[in-house]
Design an enzyme around this catalytic site. Structure first.
Site, short mmCIF file in Angstrom:
data_model
loop_
_atom_site.label_atom_id
_atom_site.label_comp_id
_atom_site.label_asym_id
_atom_site.label_seq_id
_atom_site.Cartn_x
_atom_site.Cartn_y
_atom_site.Cartn_z
N ARG A 12 -40.44 37.70 -48.26
CA ARG A 12 -40.54 38.26 -46.90
C ARG A 12 -39.40 39.26 -46.67
O ARG A 12 -39.61 40.46 -46.65
CB ARG A 12 -40.50 37.12 -45.86
CG ARG A 12 -40.99 37.52 -44.48
CD ARG A 12 -39.96 38.23 -43.64
NE ARG A 12 -38.74 37.45 -43.47
CZ ARG A 12 -37.62 37.95 -42.96
NH1 ARG A 12 -37.57 39.21 -42.57
NH2 ARG A 12 -36.54 37.20 -42.84
N ASP A 13 -38.20 38.76 -46.57
CA ASP A 13 -37.06 39.62 -46.23
C ASP A 13 -36.84 40.69 -47.28
O ASP A 13 -36.55 41.85 -46.98
CB ASP A 13 -35.80 38.74 -46.11
CG ASP A 13 -34.71 39.37 -45.27
OD1 ASP A 13 -34.69 40.60 -45.15
OD2 ASP A 13 -33.86 38.63 -44.74
N HIS A 209 -28.76 32.17 -42.13
CA HIS A 209 -29.37 33.26 -42.89
C HIS A 209 -28.28 34.32 -43.06
O HIS A 209 -27.88 34.95 -42.09
CB HIS A 209 -30.57 33.79 -42.11
CG HIS A 209 -31.25 34.96 -42.74
ND1 HIS A 209 -32.40 34.84 -43.47
CD2 HIS A 209 -30.95 36.29 -42.74
CE1 HIS A 209 -32.80 36.03 -43.89
NE2 HIS A 209 -31.93 36.94 -43.45
N CYS A 242 -32.38 44.54 -43.83
CA CYS A 242 -33.12 44.75 -42.58
C CYS A 242 -33.37 46.24 -42.40
O CYS A 242 -32.44 47.01 -42.28
CB CYS A 242 -32.34 44.20 -41.40
SG CYS A 242 -33.22 44.53 -39.84
ZN ZN Z 1 -32.25 38.88 -43.83
#
Ligand code: ZN
Length: 313
Positions: A12-13, A209, A242
């Site tokens: 995902r990330d 996280h 991000c």
């Molecule tokens: Zn992250």
């Protein structure tokens, strides 16, 4: 031996912030390789608009495909109640929604201000509550940009703790702390974790996280486990970051994190040589991406035998 859950977030990330689009088969091969290595929690994707993040368009199929791994906790990210509905329909075991403590980041990331996000969170919780007991997934709010924001700069620690309390007051079971921009340091992490614990109780915050943007990832992870945090997010090969926080790249590297914890005598249930093989396999699926991590580059020391290795079932 104290157990630490490593939650792999690479599919995902990692994948949402790189240019490559991995096929559903490729994602399932990644999940399979890490499951074989002993990883038991994987964030497999997010239920976001396919227009915004085409890399995540097949998340429902990935959840479905991952269900063959009986002991796997299948985690997903959702930006809003609509995503939460899709996650419930797909049968995810754990659903997280990010609440960016920087309102500017929140508006850029999910186009919602704080009151709107709190409404979305309450709506998600209501949806989750409708699921009958045994099938009900865990629902968690990730407090992102909790250690600082690329756009707004410092994020007040008292504000982080206040927002944690407001979220938990909505009936949410747990919050997580996210260093989305990789600005955190161990002393700050300790103040935030203990601050939320004192205000809301230790069971309401058990996971963090962390990113390694400024090289503080493992130092922060170590402080977290010493304090009593029991779940750490990380990414195979440190893939990802991000896309809405310019300059933020790279989750902490799963292989290096397992090496540290294993060497210290923590139990992770992960077989490090098998994890390094998984890294090699996944890297071949994403040949144009950059892979990070010191353990893979240096190799395992001769005397390393992994204190926690158990045969993958
Ligand atoms: Zn992250």
């Amino acid at each position: 031996m104290k157990h630490i859950t490593i939650s792999e977030v690479g599919p995902r990330d990692g994948l949402q912030s790189v240019a490559s689009i991995l096929s559903t088969e490729g994602k399932l091969a990644w999940i399979d390789a890490e499951y074989v290595a002993g990883v038991r929690e994987i964030e497999v994707g997010s239920f976001v608009s396919a227009k915004l993040l085409p890399q995540m368009a097949d998340t429902a199929a990935v959840v479905e495909g991952a269900r063959c791994h009986k002991e796997l906790v299948i985690a997903v990210l959702v930006p809003n109640a609509r995503g939460c509905e899709a996650a419930l329909e797909a049968g995810a075991h754990k659903i997280s929604i990010p609440l960016s403590l920087s309102e500017t980041h929140s508006l850029k990331n999910v186009r919602r201000n704080h009151p709107q996000m709190l409404e979305e969170i309450a709506a998600c919780q209501a949806l989750v509550d409708q699921v009958p007991g045994a099938a009900r997934p865990d629902f968690e709010v990730g407090l992102s940009t909790a250690f600082g924001c690329t756009i707004e700069g410092a994020v007040e620690e008292a504000f982080v703790i206040d927002m944690a309390a407001r979220v938990l007051d909505l009936g949410v079971a747990e919050v997580g702390l996210s260093d989305t921009t990789g600005m955190g340091n161990p002393a700050q992490l300790e103040r935030l974790v203990t601050g939320i614990w004192r205000r809301c109780g230790e069971p309401r915050l058990t996971g963090v996280h962390l990113h390694n943007t400024r090289g503080q990832g493992l130092a922060n992870a170590l402080r977290a486990v010493e304090l009593g945090i029991t779940t750490l997010d990380s990414s195979l090969g440190g893939l990802g970051g991000c896309p809405f926080a310019p300059g933020a790249s790279g989750n902490i590297v799963t292989e290096d994190l397992v090496f540290m914890l294993d060497s210290m005598g923590y139990s992770t249930g992960i077989d490090l040589p098998a994890l390094l093989r998984a890294r090699h396999e996944v890297a071949q699926l994403l040949p144009t991406e950059e892979w990070f991590g010191f353990t893979a580059a240096a190799g395992l020391p001769k005397h390393f035998h992994g204190t926690t290795f158990k045969e993958a079932s």
